[in-house]
Structures are given as structure tokens and as C-alpha cells.
Design a protein around this motif. Structure first.
Motif, PDB file in Angstrom:
ATOM      1  N   ASN A  90       0.839  -1.200   0.000  1.00  0.00           N
ATOM      2  CA  ASN A  90       0.000   0.000   0.000  1.00  0.00           C
ATOM      3  C   ASN A  90       0.870   1.244   0.000  1.00  0.00           C
ATOM      4  N   SER A  91       0.235   2.395   0.090  1.00  0.00           N
ATOM      5  CA  SER A  91       0.932   3.677  -0.064  1.00  0.00           C
ATOM      6  C   SER A  91       1.854   4.030   1.094  1.00  0.00           C
ATOM      7  N   GLU A 118      -8.215  -0.043  -5.032  1.00  0.00           N
ATOM      8  CA  GLU A 118      -7.650   0.917  -5.991  1.00  0.00           C
ATOM      9  C   GLU A 118      -6.341   0.396  -6.589  1.00  0.00           C
ATOM     10  N   ARG A 119      -5.467  -0.139  -5.721  1.00  0.00           N
ATOM     11  CA  ARG A 119      -4.177  -0.652  -6.188  1.00  0.00           C
ATOM     12  C   ARG A 119      -4.375  -1.914  -7.035  1.00  0.00           C
ATOM     13  N   ASN A 122      -5.234  -1.075 -10.535  1.00  0.00           N
ATOM     14  CA  ASN A 122      -4.285  -0.222 -11.257  1.00  0.00           C
ATOM     15  C   ASN A 122      -3.637  -1.015 -12.397  1.00  0.00           C
ATOM     16  N   ARG A 157     -18.742   1.956  -1.408  1.00  0.00           N
ATOM     17  CA  ARG A 157     -17.513   2.557  -1.947  1.00  0.00           C
ATOM     18  C   ARG A 157     -17.454   2.281  -3.450  1.00  0.00           C
ATOM     19  N   GLU A 159     -15.234   2.355  -5.704  1.00  0.00           N
ATOM     20  CA  GLU A 159     -14.129   1.564  -6.248  1.00  0.00           C
ATOM     21  C   GLU A 159     -14.377   0.060  -6.138  1.00  0.00           C
ATOM     22  N   TYR A 160     -15.238  -0.333  -5.183  1.00  0.00           N
ATOM     23  CA  TYR A 160     -15.558  -1.758  -5.040  1.00  0.00           C
ATOM     24  C   TYR A 160     -16.367  -2.269  -6.235  1.00  0.00           C
ATOM     25  N   ARG A 162     -15.837  -1.777  -9.266  1.00  0.00           N
ATOM     26  CA  ARG A 162     -14.934  -2.150 -10.361  1.00  0.00           C
ATOM     27  C   ARG A 162     -14.286  -3.512 -10.152  1.00  0.00           C
TER      28      ARG A 162
END
Length: 708
Positions: A90-91, A118-119, A122, A157, A159-160, A162
Motif C-alpha cells: 500500500n501507499s 484501488e491498487r 491499477n 464505496r 471503487e468496489y 470495479r
């Protein structure tokens, strides 16, 4: 799996437990058969094990999708402390750290990889996934907090959404979706959005049997009630407030009154929120005061109490938040402070929603919380019915069951009420039905011609509040249904018709006004609990050295077993639940040594003139600092220091050298001999800022004991 004779043997080897919790084994067996699944298991039910153990028994890597950095770090820390190959990307990692972990993954040293959605999605990370698939293989994908995929979930959320592309990229890889709560609508949405193939759906009971539920009246004394309750509780807890302002005010008041507390809300910087959360997870503070921003991903298993200072927005929110207590299965409390005044605050927030349908549904959810708070039925029955689970009988662990109201036969009243629902053609809510029963002259009654119904005015002998009480009880007992579209329209069901046909009677708990409830006082701790506290201190020291939360080392339940069984050999230590061979090698000697020392020192010191001073002395001799004793006893630190000063003057065995350094003792004694011992202020002014009043008082107590 070949190296283990059974799943139970694998469970003991990796996690130290002898048996599975309800439902876990079936879910794990299904996962090992490479099938998709949807698991709905309440907080504290053991969801994580359902994907972690299969990951260790299969070849290749299991990818775990987790929405929060804190959550994935927490789970990885716990796995690594069990000697299991797990990591996250992670970030928070720099380039070198990330590269090192990627190499370990490709070398097959890692069994579980935690990543954020998100990652995972990517494009650059997609290339790395292809390398993993080609070199070590991707055995499964586990999607934690899967309710985030649904707009109907309590924490949607985008992003979930996707994540459905994972099925296209890895069509043969089994997917495990897991969440703590999901209504039928959310379950269907998860299956559709993630494109799960004929998934096994496992829905565990939502019943958190270890939690005591209670509702208290919220009035001007609310803060005093909160403070008093926290002081009598053991362990750590969460206080939920509606606004950032309330969070800051309550946290500040608790700090002022000697409770180690910190705030948590979206108005704080990311760094400060992270610091406050970490301090709570590592037991550096006892209480976190928070808005709903402090939510998903709080993996601390030993939270003993959750207080709702303000009204939550929905029963699902309430269940999620109160469910953060007692994840370890040990006794815990959920207390809701209830005032109708909170409705105005939440209604204002609902008004800010632009969509009228959303407003309507939000108001219905809010009324369901009010029904819970004002309900006279078993709290557990009300909560479980919300999730479609039936529960009947006395739970014995909520205020309504422990302090039961008189049970009365209200069959005739129920027949009147349900008859009125039928005559209103099942198109209205409870309040309209009550208005008809009580002969209201409201325009709406006239408009629909309901003043002409045979049920008009037949309920004047009961107050509106009494009819509301009946309506709530009928709903909670499943004797009438309600639409979930926000309009709260009452519908007759099979049980309703049985009542109307005189085939079923209705009994409800009838609340009496102004009835006060007695508060039970805590009993003194048993000897095993004293040893438990000492073991907890040792655990905290080890955890601090390793920069991990204490529960990563051992769960409270394991410490309590140690205190009860008192193992004195590594073999007996390893046999305890929650302790595997790896943890025995890492920590066994330290904990066994503490147990042996305690056993040898069981003899208590001679009783003191004051029972309160005696308790302070006992805790002091266990190695607790004045601040820790104050926290344990719910007293001010100054009071504990006064006890210690008085004990020293009585020539009791107080370890002064642990409280004040030898050099400081010498300087203070010299100053006392020079200025006398009557007044502290001259001594403090002479000694300077490096010396505290407490240190001076303690040494003065010793000096006085020598003059007798």
C-alpha cells in the motif's frame, strides 16, 4: 493439506485453536473445493480465518482485498506473529520496501497478500498480478468488507464496483466475498456485482451472545452518567457521538476527569487520526471518542464497552458500532443514551440529502432506532428481527430482560389495532391507524373517510403512547409487517390473521412510567483476575517493544486461560487455546516466569486500616504505576498518590525507589531537613521544575515515617 491429519490439526498448528467456531469448517471446506462463496458473519465471528486457513493449505498466493490500510496492517501483524508468511502492498511503503515485498511474493515466501481495491485495479499492478499468476499462481481472491460493493450497504464505496473486472481477468480463480452484515437486497447485489458463480451463501447468526444491550435516558446528567459508567468498567471502550464538536467536548471532559481518552473524527488530519487510533489499539489510552468516521477496520478484539452518546442513524449502524465491543467473545456492553431531542439533529442532516427517496428511507431507518430505544421487548429480538433472524424468549443479557416489565394480555387491543389496519386497506402507517382508533379529527382522517370506519374511536381508552407501545411490540414480535420503502406502511401477515381469527393471543411487556432501575455494583476481582492484570502488563511491554497492538501477541481470552490454568511448563503453555508452537517459542518463558512469580507471592500483605488503601497497595505491588492504579480503580491520580504517601508513613511496603529516583530522594530529604516538612510550596520552589509535587509528597511521607 497432506501434512495435516485434519483441518483441526492445521488450525492448531497455524493459529493455536483446538476447534472451529460455528460455520467456519464448512466455509473452509467449500473454499478448498475451489468454489465461489458469500459469507455473512457478524463482527467477532471469525470471518478472517475462513480465507486465511485455506490460503495456507493451498499452493499459490491468496489475494485479500481490504478497504483500509489500518485493517490490512493489523491482520498482517497478527499473521506474522503466528509465523505465517503474509504481507501488504500500500501507499505507506517506500519504493525499496515495496520492491522487497514483491520479490518475496515471487519467490513463494508469501501466502497472503493484502491490497486495497484501488491498487488491485491499477493497470501497472495488473502486470505484477500476471507475473504472480505465471510464477507462483493465484489460488483465490478474498474480498473483505464485501458490502462496500452495494449502494444499499451501509458503507458503499464506488471503487468496489470495479472489482467485477477480476472475474474477467481470472475466470477460473475462486472468489470469497465476506462481510459482517448484509440484508437480502445487499446479498443479491454483492453476488451480481462481483459476478459470483453459483456461490455457497453462508449466513451466520447475527446474535452476539456476549454483548449486554441497554438503553439509558439521556438528560442533563448524561456526562456524569457516562463518566461514572466508564470508571466502573474494566478495559477499553468507544464513545460514539453525532458531531465533531461533541467528540471534542466529551474527550476533553474525560481527560480533565482523569480518563485517558482521545478524539477521532474527519476534521482531524490523517496523521492525527492515525496516531490517535494507534494509541487506542496499543492500549496507550483507554477510551476513543469518535464519530462514525471511526468505523470499519477497527480490529481491536478486547473492546469491553461501546457507548452511544447520541442516537445512531440506523439500526444497522448501531449494530456495526456496538459490535466493535467483545470481538474476542468475552463479556462486553453496548449502552445507548436515548433522547428524542437527538431526532432534530439527525433530521437536519437528512434534510441535506438532495434525493427525496433517500430522505424518506433515512427517516424510516431513524424511526427503527427509536423503536429499538423505546421498545419493551427483548433488545436482542428487535435487532435480530431487523436482519431477518427470529429470536424468541428471554435473552438474559439486555436491560429489558434483566429488568422485565409486567407482561399483560393485550389480545383484544391487538385485534382492534390489526382490524383497523385491515379497514384502512393496509395503506397507512402506525400513527394514522392510532389516530383512527383514538377518534382523531385530523383532516387526513376526514379526507379518506376513515371517520366512518367501524374502528374509528374504539381505542379512546388507551393513550397514543400505549398504542405506539403495542404497535412496536407487534412489529418486534413479527405479528405485523412493515414496508421498507421509507413510508412504513403496515401490512398484515399470517400471524396477524391468526390474531384476528382468535387463533393466537398477544402478550406484551408494558412499561410503567418513571420506574428507576438499580445499578449493580462490581464485585471485587478474584485472584485469577489479579494475575490476568499482571499478564496483561507483560503483554503490553512486549507489544510496545515490537510496535504492535497488545492483542497481536495474545488475545485476552488466552491471558485469562493462563491466569486460570497457570501453566508452568512450555508443553502445558502450548496446549492453551489460541497459542501455537511459534508463539510458545517466542513468548512462553516470559509468561511462565510471571505466572511462577505470582504463584510464589500469593500471600497478601497485612490488611491496612483503610480498605481503599489496601487495594491501592496490592495493585502497587503488582508493578502498576500510580496512573495505572488510578485507571484501574476509576480514581484521580492525585488520590492514588495520597494513598501511597499515607502508606509510606504507615511503614507499609511501598517501593519508593520505583516511584522516585535515588538522586531525587536525596535532594528532597536535604531540602526537607533545611526548610521543614509542613508546607509543600516552599519545598517545590526551592527544588525547581524538575521535581513534581507528587515526588515531594512521597519522599516527605518516607521522611516522616523515619521520625516516628
Amino acid at each position: 493439506m497432506a501434512q495435516f491429519t485434519s483441518l483441526e490439526a492445521a488450525l492448531k498448528h497455524f493459529f493455536g485453536y483446538d476447534s472451529f467456531r460455528s460455520g467456519q469448517k464448512q466455509i473452509i471446506e467449500h473454499a478448498l473445493n475451489k468454489r465461489d462463496s458469500l459469507t455473512i458473519m457478524p463482527t467477532g465471528g471469525g470471518k478472517s480465518l475462513c480465507f486465511q486457513l485455506p490460503a495456507l493449505l493451498r499452493s499459490g498466493l491468496t489475494i485479500v482485498v481490504s478497504p483500509l490500510i489500518a485493517l490490512m496492517q493489523d491482520q498482517v501483524d497478527a499473521l506474522k506473529d503466528n509465523g505465517i508468511g503474509a504481507t501488504f502492498l500500500n501507499s505507506t511503503l517506500n519504493i525499496e520496501e515495496a520492491r522487497s515485498r514483491q520479490i518475496a511474493i515471487l519467490q513463494g515466501k508469501i501466502k497472503l497478500l493484502y491490497v486495497a481495491p484501488e491498487r488491485l485495479l491499477n493497470p501497472g499492478f495488473g502486470e505484477f498480478l500476471e507475473r504472480i499468476a505465471g510464477k507462483v499462481g493465484i489460488s483465490a481472491i478474498a474480498i473483505d468488507e464485501a458490502h462496500c460493493v452495494s449502494e444499499w450497504g451501509h458503507d458503499f464505496r464506488p471503487e468496489y464496483r470495479r472489482l467485477q473486472t477480476l472475474r474477467q481477468r481470472f475466470p477460473q480463480t475462486p472468489i470469497q466475498a465476506l462481510t459482517a452484515t448484509a440484508t437480502k437486497r445487499v446479498q443479491q447485489d454483492i453476488i451480481q456485482q462481483l459476478n459470483l458463480h453459483q456461490p455457497q451463501i453462508h449466513i451466520a447468526s447475527f446474535n452476539r451472545t456476549n454483548i449486554h444491550y441497554e438503553v439509558k435516558t439521556k438528560d442533563r446528567t448524561i456526562y456524569r452518567q457516562l463518566l461514572q459508567n466508564i470508571r466502573t468498567e474494566s478495559g477499553s471502550g468507544i464513545v460514539y457521538c453525532l458531531s465533531r464538536r461533541s467528540v471534542e467536548e466529551v474527550a476533553l471532559k474525560l481527560q480533565h476527569d482523569g480518563i485517558e481518552a482521545l478524539p477521532y473524527h474527519a476534521g482531524l488530519s490523517d496523521k492525527q487520526r492515525s496516531i490517535n487510533q494507534t494509541r487506542f489499539l496499543r492500549d496507550d489510552i483507554r477510551v476513543i471518542v469518535a464519530t462514525i468516521a471511526f468505523g470499519m477496520g477497527i480490529n481491536k478484539p478486547d473492546v469491553r464497552f461501546v457507548y452511544h452518546y447520541d442516537l445512531p442513524r440506523s439500526l444497522e449502524n448501531f449494530y456495526q458500532e456496538s459490535g466493535r465491543a467483545g470481538r474476542d467473545g468475552e463479556p462486553a456492553k453496548s449502552i445507548l443514551f436515548f433522547s428524542l431531542g437527538d431526532l432534530k439533529k439527525i433530521d437536519f442532516l437528512i434534510e441535506q440529502k438532495s434525493n427525496e427517496a433517500e430522505q424518506r428511507i433515512s427517516r424510516q431507518q431513524l424511526r427503527q432506532v427509536v423503536d429499538y430505544a423505546e421498545g419493551t421487548d427483548c433488545r436482542r429480538t428487535i435487532i435480530l428481527r431487523y436482519f431477518g433472524e427470529r429470536y424468541r424468549g428471554n435473552c438474559g443479557k439486555c436491560d429489558n430482560c434483566l429488568n422485565p416489565k409486567p407482561i399483560e394480555d393485550w389480545t383484544i387491543e391487538a385485534q382492534k389495532f390489526l382490524s383497523c389496519v385491515a379497514r384502512c386497506r393496509e395503506k397507512f402507517g402506525a400513527m394514522h391507524v392510532i389516530d383512527v382508533l383514538r377518534g382523531s379529527r385530523k383532516q387526513k382522517i376526514q379526507q379518506y373517510g376513515h371517520h366512518l370506519l367501524s374502528t374509528y374511536g374504539i381505542g379512546k381508552d388507551k393513550t397514543a403512547d400505549q398504542w405506539k407501545m403495542l404497535a412496536r411490540s407487534l412489529l418486534h414480535q413479527g405479528l405485523v409487517a412493515e414496508s421498507n420503502d421509507g413510508y412504513r406502511i403496515l401490512k398484515l401477515n399470517k400471524a396477524s390473521w391468526e390474531i384476528l381469527r382468535k387463533q393466537r393471543s398477544v402478550e406484551i411487556a408494558v412499561s410503567k412510567p418513571d420506574k428507576q432501575r438499580a445499578v449493580a455494583s462490581n464485585s471485587r476481582k478474584a485472584e485469577a483476575e489479579i494475575l490476568f492484570d499482571r499478564l496483561r502488563m507483560l503483554r503490553k511491554q512486549i507489544a510496545d517493544r515490537q510496535s504492535v497492538p497488545p492483542y497481536v501477541i495474545f488475545a485476552d481470552s488466552s491471558l485469562k486461560l493462563m491466569a486460570q490454568v497457570r501453566p508452568t511448563t512450555l508443553d502445558s503453555f502450548a496446549n492453551l487455546s489460541g497459542i501455537n508452537q511459534y508463539k510458545t517459542q517466542q513468548y512462553g518463558e516470559s509468561f511462565i516466569s510471571t505466572i511462577r512469580e505470582f504463584t510464589a507471592q500469593q500471600k497478601l500483605p497485612t490488611p491496612l486500616p483503610s480498605g481503599s488503601q489496601m487495594t491501592t497497595l496490592q495493585l502497587h505491588q503488582q508493578g502498576l504505576s500510580a496512573a495505572e492504579i488510578a485507571k484501574e480503580r476509576g480514581m484521580a491520580v492525585g488520590t492514588i498518590n495520597t494513598h501511597l504517601c499515607e502508606l509510606i508513613e504507615m511503614n507499609q511496603p511501598v517501593a519508593l525507589n520505583k516511584l522516585v529516583t535515588a538522586n531525587k530522594q536525596q535532594a528532597i530529604i536535604q531540602t526537607i531537613e533545611k526548610l521543614g516538612d509542613n508546607l509543600l510550596k516552599p519545598l517545590k520552589e526551592h527544588l525547581g521544575e524538575e521535581y513534581s509535587y507528587e515526588e515531594i509528597r512521597l519522599v516527605r511521607g518516607w521522611w516522616r515515617s523515619q521520625q516516628k
